[in-house]
Design a protein around this motif. Sequence first.
Motif, PDB file in Angstrom:
ATOM      1  N   GLU A  33      -5.118 -30.882  21.763  1.00  0.00           N
ATOM      2  CA  GLU A  33      -5.983 -29.778  22.157  1.00  0.00           C
ATOM      3  C   GLU A  33      -5.729 -29.424  23.617  1.00  0.00           C
ATOM      4  O   GLU A  33      -5.658 -30.296  24.476  1.00  0.00           O
ATOM      5  CB  GLU A  33      -7.441 -30.188  21.965  1.00  0.00           C
ATOM      6  CG  GLU A  33      -8.449 -29.126  22.337  1.00  0.00           C
ATOM      7  CD  GLU A  33      -9.873 -29.606  22.144  1.00  0.00           C
ATOM      8  OE1 GLU A  33     -10.775 -28.758  22.069  1.00  0.00           O
ATOM      9  OE2 GLU A  33     -10.084 -30.840  22.071  1.00  0.00           O
ATOM     10  N   ILE A 112     -15.842 -23.698   8.920  1.00  0.00           N
ATOM     11  CA  ILE A 112     -16.144 -24.074  10.304  1.00  0.00           C
ATOM     12  C   ILE A 112     -16.718 -25.486  10.325  1.00  0.00           C
ATOM     13  O   ILE A 112     -17.460 -25.878   9.428  1.00  0.00           O
ATOM     14  CB  ILE A 112     -17.134 -23.074  10.929  1.00  0.00           C
ATOM     15  CG1 ILE A 112     -16.506 -21.671  10.983  1.00  0.00           C
ATOM     16  CG2 ILE A 112     -17.588 -23.509  12.308  1.00  0.00           C
ATOM     17  CD1 ILE A 112     -17.463 -20.588  11.423  1.00  0.00           C
ATOM     18  N   GLU A 151     -15.365 -25.957  15.550  1.00  0.00           N
ATOM     19  CA  GLU A 151     -13.945 -25.752  15.299  1.00  0.00           C
ATOM     20  C   GLU A 151     -13.802 -24.631  14.279  1.00  0.00           C
ATOM     21  O   GLU A 151     -14.345 -24.709  13.181  1.00  0.00           O
ATOM     22  CB  GLU A 151     -13.293 -27.032  14.767  1.00  0.00           C
ATOM     23  CG  GLU A 151     -11.806 -26.875  14.513  1.00  0.00           C
ATOM     24  CD  GLU A 151     -11.174 -28.160  14.014  1.00  0.00           C
ATOM     25  OE1 GLU A 151     -10.647 -28.924  14.827  1.00  0.00           O
ATOM     26  OE2 GLU A 151     -11.222 -28.389  12.788  1.00  0.00           O
ATOM     27  N   ILE A 152     -13.078 -23.584  14.671  1.00  0.00           N
ATOM     28  CA  ILE A 152     -12.912 -22.395  13.828  1.00  0.00           C
ATOM     29  C   ILE A 152     -11.439 -22.298  13.428  1.00  0.00           C
ATOM     30  O   ILE A 152     -10.573 -22.135  14.289  1.00  0.00           O
ATOM     31  CB  ILE A 152     -13.334 -21.118  14.589  1.00  0.00           C
ATOM     32  CG1 ILE A 152     -14.770 -21.267  15.103  1.00  0.00           C
ATOM     33  CG2 ILE A 152     -13.185 -19.890  13.712  1.00  0.00           C
ATOM     34  CD1 ILE A 152     -15.172 -20.207  16.113  1.00  0.00           C
ATOM     35  N   PRO A 153     -11.136 -22.409  12.136  1.00  0.00           N
ATOM     36  CA  PRO A 153      -9.729 -22.327  11.708  1.00  0.00           C
ATOM     37  C   PRO A 153      -9.122 -20.970  12.049  1.00  0.00           C
ATOM     38  O   PRO A 153      -9.762 -19.933  11.902  1.00  0.00           O
ATOM     39  CB  PRO A 153      -9.800 -22.521  10.196  1.00  0.00           C
ATOM     40  CG  PRO A 153     -11.134 -23.120   9.930  1.00  0.00           C
ATOM     41  CD  PRO A 153     -12.042 -22.626  11.011  1.00  0.00           C
ATOM     42  N   ASN A 157      -2.335 -25.047  10.765  1.00  0.00           N
ATOM     43  CA  ASN A 157      -3.076 -26.182  11.321  1.00  0.00           C
ATOM     44  C   ASN A 157      -3.629 -25.909  12.714  1.00  0.00           C
ATOM     45  O   ASN A 157      -3.930 -26.837  13.461  1.00  0.00           O
ATOM     46  CB  ASN A 157      -2.172 -27.431  11.362  1.00  0.00           C
ATOM     47  CG  ASN A 157      -1.869 -27.961   9.983  1.00  0.00           C
ATOM     48  OD1 ASN A 157      -2.669 -27.826   9.068  1.00  0.00           O
ATOM     49  ND2 ASN A 157      -0.699 -28.560   9.819  1.00  0.00           N
ATOM     50  N   TRP A 158      -3.787 -24.642  13.063  1.00  0.00           N
ATOM     51  CA  TRP A 158      -4.330 -24.262  14.361  1.00  0.00           C
ATOM     52  C   TRP A 158      -5.807 -23.909  14.237  1.00  0.00           C
ATOM     53  O   TRP A 158      -6.228 -23.297  13.259  1.00  0.00           O
ATOM     54  CB  TRP A 158      -3.589 -23.072  14.939  1.00  0.00           C
ATOM     55  CG  TRP A 158      -2.228 -23.394  15.465  1.00  0.00           C
ATOM     56  CD1 TRP A 158      -1.044 -23.325  14.781  1.00  0.00           C
ATOM     57  CD2 TRP A 158      -1.909 -23.847  16.773  1.00  0.00           C
ATOM     58  NE1 TRP A 158      -0.004 -23.702  15.588  1.00  0.00           N
ATOM     59  CE2 TRP A 158      -0.507 -24.032  16.826  1.00  0.00           C
ATOM     60  CE3 TRP A 158      -2.664 -24.111  17.918  1.00  0.00           C
ATOM     61  CZ2 TRP A 158       0.150 -24.462  17.970  1.00  0.00           C
ATOM     62  CZ3 TRP A 158      -2.010 -24.545  19.063  1.00  0.00           C
ATOM     63  CH2 TRP A 158      -0.622 -24.709  19.074  1.00  0.00           C
ATOM     64  N   SER A 159      -6.581 -24.300  15.256  1.00  0.00           N
ATOM     65  CA  SER A 159      -8.009 -23.979  15.285  1.00  0.00           C
ATOM     66  C   SER A 159      -8.419 -23.582  16.697  1.00  0.00           C
ATOM     67  O   SER A 159      -7.778 -23.967  17.678  1.00  0.00           O
ATOM     68  CB  SER A 159      -8.856 -25.192  14.857  1.00  0.00           C
ATOM     69  OG  SER A 159      -8.534 -25.608  13.566  1.00  0.00           O
ATOM     70  N   THR A 161     -11.487 -24.001  19.409  1.00  0.00           N
ATOM     71  CA  THR A 161     -12.562 -24.978  19.618  1.00  0.00           C
ATOM     72  C   THR A 161     -13.380 -24.644  20.865  1.00  0.00           C
ATOM     73  O   THR A 161     -13.161 -25.225  21.934  1.00  0.00           O
ATOM     74  CB  THR A 161     -11.992 -26.410  19.752  1.00  0.00           C
ATOM     75  OG1 THR A 161     -11.010 -26.421  20.801  1.00  0.00           O
ATOM     76  CG2 THR A 161     -11.363 -26.880  18.457  1.00  0.00           C
TER      77      THR A 161
END
Length: 197
Positions: A33, A112, A151-153, A157-159, A161
């Motif tokens: 992150e 979420i 955490e919002i997709p 595999n990226w989110s 935050t």
Amino acid sequence: MKTRTSLFTTLLTVLLTVSAAQAQDTNNRFGFEFNIGTPHATTTIGDADLGTGVGFEGVFHYRILKHTGVYLGWGWKHFPSESSFAGQNVEFEETGYIYGIQFKHPVANTGISYILRAGGTWNHLELENSSGDITYDTGHGAGWQTSAGVEIPLWRNWSLTPTFKYSSLNREFETDTDTFSSNLNYLALQVGFFKNF
């Protein structure tokens, strides 16, 4: 001897339990992150009234159970000050390491998840003059922090935050004439980009 045997048995039991949980769920255990934010100091340092600053963190994550993980990273926070015990236009910087435990759980079927984090810091405070020279350094020491967010997709595999964090660090400054305790407490609104792999 009995104490050592008990500790070894307890440690072995915990490791076997974690290994069993890992065997059931091995996808996307690691993550990284990168976040940026605006920390706002809630305390003064000596006679220095710190302004709202900027900062960033790079954090590695490792999930040990379905919703629980640990993290370790490094961060930098910058706070401007027009006047202080160290002179005019001095900049206060907090740098060092962050570590802790994270709990992340999905919210119904929204995709979420909410995030709760608690941990420690091993940081120091530096004062830089207008020329960029370090005039004072407290040396590293222990602090603590806690944060909450979501955490919002985004894609794959990226989110995203966004989090809200409170951090506290108590160190000592030594000047030519005095030594005094400095408490740097701040609230920070951060936005991060999280990658699972």
